[in-house]
Design a protein around this motif. Structure first.
Motif, PDB file in Angstrom:
ATOM      1  N   UNK A 292     -84.239 -23.661  15.659  1.00 17.93           N
ATOM      2  CA  UNK A 292     -85.174 -24.685  15.163  1.00 17.93           C
ATOM      3  C   UNK A 292     -86.342 -24.080  14.391  1.00 17.93           C
ATOM      4  N   UNK A 293     -86.511 -22.759  14.454  1.00 20.73           N
ATOM      5  CA  UNK A 293     -87.636 -22.099  13.781  1.00 20.73           C
ATOM      6  C   UNK A 293     -87.313 -21.907  12.306  1.00 20.73           C
ATOM      7  N   UNK A 294     -88.259 -22.342  11.443  1.00 18.00           N
ATOM      8  CA  UNK A 294     -88.089 -22.196  10.001  1.00 18.00           C
ATOM      9  C   UNK A 294     -89.100 -21.224   9.397  1.00 18.00           C
ATOM     10  N   UNK A 295     -89.945 -20.636  10.240  1.00 19.58           N
ATOM     11  CA  UNK A 295     -90.974 -19.707   9.765  1.00 19.58           C
ATOM     12  C   UNK A 295     -90.372 -18.296   9.713  1.00 19.58           C
ATOM     13  N   UNK A 296     -90.226 -17.771   8.482  1.00 20.93           N
ATOM     14  CA  UNK A 296     -89.592 -16.476   8.278  1.00 20.93           C
ATOM     15  C   UNK A 296     -90.337 -15.361   9.006  1.00 20.93           C
ATOM     16  N   UNK A 297     -91.649 -15.364   8.935  1.00 24.90           N
ATOM     17  CA  UNK A 297     -92.439 -14.303   9.574  1.00 24.90           C
ATOM     18  C   UNK A 297     -92.318 -14.355  11.096  1.00 24.90           C
TER      19      UNK A 297
ATOM     20  N   UNK B 227     -89.722 -15.502  12.763  1.00 22.78           N
ATOM     21  CA  UNK B 227     -88.378 -15.012  13.098  1.00 22.78           C
ATOM     22  C   UNK B 227     -88.310 -13.488  13.010  1.00 22.78           C
ATOM     23  N   UNK B 228     -88.948 -12.924  11.982  1.00 21.25           N
ATOM     24  CA  UNK B 228     -88.985 -11.456  11.856  1.00 21.25           C
ATOM     25  C   UNK B 228     -89.703 -10.849  13.062  1.00 21.25           C
ATOM     26  N   UNK B 229     -90.805 -11.458  13.454  1.00 19.29           N
ATOM     27  CA  UNK B 229     -91.586 -10.963  14.591  1.00 19.29           C
ATOM     28  C   UNK B 229     -90.766 -11.024  15.891  1.00 19.29           C
ATOM     29  N   UNK B 230     -90.061 -12.130  16.096  1.00 23.27           N
ATOM     30  CA  UNK B 230     -89.206 -12.267  17.284  1.00 23.27           C
ATOM     31  C   UNK B 230     -88.112 -11.207  17.263  1.00 23.27           C
ATOM     32  N   UNK B 231     -87.491 -11.003  16.099  1.00 20.58           N
ATOM     33  CA  UNK B 231     -86.448  -9.989  15.969  1.00 20.58           C
ATOM     34  C   UNK B 231     -86.961  -8.596  16.265  1.00 20.58           C
ATOM     35  N   UNK B 232     -88.159  -8.277  15.740  1.00 25.44           N
ATOM     36  CA  UNK B 232     -88.751  -6.964  16.002  1.00 25.44           C
ATOM     37  C   UNK B 232     -89.064  -6.787  17.486  1.00 25.44           C
ATOM     38  N   UNK B 233     -89.563  -7.848  18.100  1.00 28.41           N
ATOM     39  CA  UNK B 233     -89.883  -7.774  19.528  1.00 28.41           C
ATOM     40  C   UNK B 233     -88.614  -7.531  20.348  1.00 28.41           C
ATOM     41  N   UNK B 234     -87.550  -8.243  20.011  1.00 31.38           N
ATOM     42  CA  UNK B 234     -86.284  -8.065  20.729  1.00 31.38           C
ATOM     43  C   UNK B 234     -85.763  -6.647  20.531  1.00 31.38           C
TER      44      UNK B 234
END
Length: 95
Positions: free
Chosen positions: A17-22, A24-31
């Motif tokens: 549901x997230x459309x904010x690119x930054x 999503x990038x932040x979540x990916x980096x955290x993971x």
């Protein structure tokens, strides 16, 4: 009871549901950082230790900071303590 798969599905649904690119990038980096933390591989040589011979138990205890205690000292410490089981019952349970 919640299972790991339940949590994964809920997280995936929220991420879709997230459309904010930054974001999503932040979540990916955290993971990625969480996956990599704690997975440090040690070299074979770091796992090696020196084997010592002819050590006595007293030397090992002293090295580890353990102090022995005498029966008399235990007797003084436990004087007046009411035990739920007799010494004979406790010794019998060890057999």
């Amino acid at each position: 009871m919640v299972t790991i798969n339940d949590i994964k599905v809920k997280l995936a649904s929220k991420i879709f549901t997230i459309n904010d690119l930054e974001l999503l990038k932040s979540i990916g980096q955290h993971i990625d950082s969480e996956e990599n933390s704690g997975l440090e591989t040690l070299s074979y040589h770091k796992g090696m230790t020196q084997i010592r011979e002819n050590l006595t138990a007293d030397q090992i205890f002293e090295e580890q900071g353990n102090k022995s205690i005498t029966y008399k000292k235990i007797e003084q410490i436990t004087k007046g303590v009411e035990w739920e089981h007799s010494l004979e019952e406790m010794l019998a349970a060890l057999d």
